[in-house]
Design a protein around this motif. Structure first.
Motif, short mmCIF file in Angstrom:
data_model
loop_
_atom_site.label_atom_id
_atom_site.label_comp_id
_atom_site.label_asym_id
_atom_site.label_seq_id
_atom_site.Cartn_x
_atom_site.Cartn_y
_atom_site.Cartn_z
N UNK A 1 0.81 -1.22 0.00
CA UNK A 1 0.00 0.00 0.00
C UNK A 1 0.85 1.28 0.00
N UNK A 2 1.87 1.28 0.86
CA UNK A 2 2.69 2.52 0.99
C UNK A 2 3.39 2.86 -0.31
N UNK A 3 3.96 1.81 -0.94
CA UNK A 3 4.67 2.05 -2.21
C UNK A 3 3.69 2.46 -3.30
N UNK A 4 2.53 1.82 -3.30
CA UNK A 4 1.49 2.16 -4.28
C UNK A 4 1.11 3.64 -4.14
N UNK A 5 0.91 4.06 -2.90
CA UNK A 5 0.51 5.46 -2.69
C UNK A 5 1.64 6.42 -3.05
#
Ligand code: UTP
Length: 285
Positions: free
Chosen positions: A83-87
């Motif tokens: 999630x963090x990398x996606x965001x």
């Protein structure tokens, strides 16, 4: 803030970084954990310049790709639950509206600025040379815009440099109008030490009057066979005021291998996690 557009000339060949820059844009080299160019773009945005115009050239496609969506990567990160990398990926591609103009031949910084005429001809605009990375409380471009808003005319960033380095820069002559603000009367590109009119050198931030475009068109190639911005600015002095602001902040020259390496080490030492890595390597542990 009155200045809304910011030009990024990034079409230079980057010969001081060869062979890396044969195929890679030097603006995409990492400074600690993100590309050099992203520091400049953040500075423009936090200075109120929401319209970003990049003057690019060959081997610079990676800059466009960096600020664009990457659907495959986003989809993969999303499906894998990262999630963090996606965001992070979404944040980068939503960072700014960027317009790209191609400088077909690298005829110099002045010529690169001239390529921005179709979009910047109606109002004052900012210029950021991303090789100069500034870390400051108030963004350096915004320090220049504040002076432009108060005193009018074009504004350049200044630094007091040591005599042995003066011949690397554009150097001004002028009088101090207010503490840290010079009213410029003349300037010269890369003077010999004995010809330098002062120790105030121009660094890579400008607020420019659109009058510069007609002057750049008249400009013949100067130092190094390139169309120099400093020569056109010198001409501009005949018609309009130009001020210099001794910027408040720290500058990292990422335009040379030594400067880039040193900036990475200095900034890594200020990072709570990376600091220990650098110290371990340096101390041989
Ligand atoms: P530099 O003098 O640092 O030149 O340009 P350079 O080509 O990037 O690097 P070296 O000297 O060969 O190693 C100052 C700024 O002007 C841009 C560069 O991309 C850099 O941001 N520039 C220079 C252009 O956009 N076009 C040009 O024709 C020349």
């Amino acid at each position: 803030m009155s200045v809304k557009k910011c030009l990024f000339p990034v079409a230079g060949l980057g010969t001081r970084f060869l062979p890396v820059t044969k195929e890679i844009a030097k603006e995409m080299l990492p400074l600690v954990n993100r590309p050099i160019i992203s520091y400049g773009v953040e500075e423009a945005l936090s200075s109120g310049c929401g319209d970003i115009i990049m003057i690019t050239g060959r081997a610079k496609n990676s800059i466009e790709n960096y600020f664009d969506r990457s659907f495959e990567l986003e989809d993969l990160l999303f499906r894998r639950g990262k999630k963090e990398l996606y965001e992070m990926m979404l944040k980068i591609s939503n960072m700014a509206e960027i317009l790209y103009i191609r400088q077909r031949e690298p005829l110099g910084l002045g010529h690169a600025v001239l390529c921005g005429e179709p979009v910047c001809k109606d109002d004052y605009f900012g210029v950021i040379l991303p090789d100069d990375v500034f870390i400051s409380d108030v963004p350096v471009l915004s320090q220049l815009i504040q002076v432009h808003d108060r005193l009018g005319g074009s504004v350049v960033a200044l630094e007091v440099v040591e005599p042995e380095k003066i011949s690397r820069y554009g150097v001004i002559a002028g009088v101090e109008e207010e503490p840290g603000i010079m009213k410029i009367s003349d300037m010269v590109e890369k003077p010999k030490l004995e010809d330098a009119p002062s120790n105030y050198a121009i660094m890579g931030r400008y607020v420019l009057s659109p009058t510069i475009f007609s002057l750049l068109k008249q400009q013949h190639a100067g130092t190094g066979g390139e169309i120099q911005l400093t020569d056109a600015l010198r001409n501009l002095l005949k018609y309009e005021p130009v001020h210099g602001v001794v910027y408040r902040g720290r500058r990292f020259d990422c335009g040379t291998q030594k400067g880039w390496l040193s900036a990475n080490i200095q900034l890594a030492l200020e990072d709570p996690v990376l600091r220990d890595v650098v110290l371990e390597v340096v101390n041989g542990k």
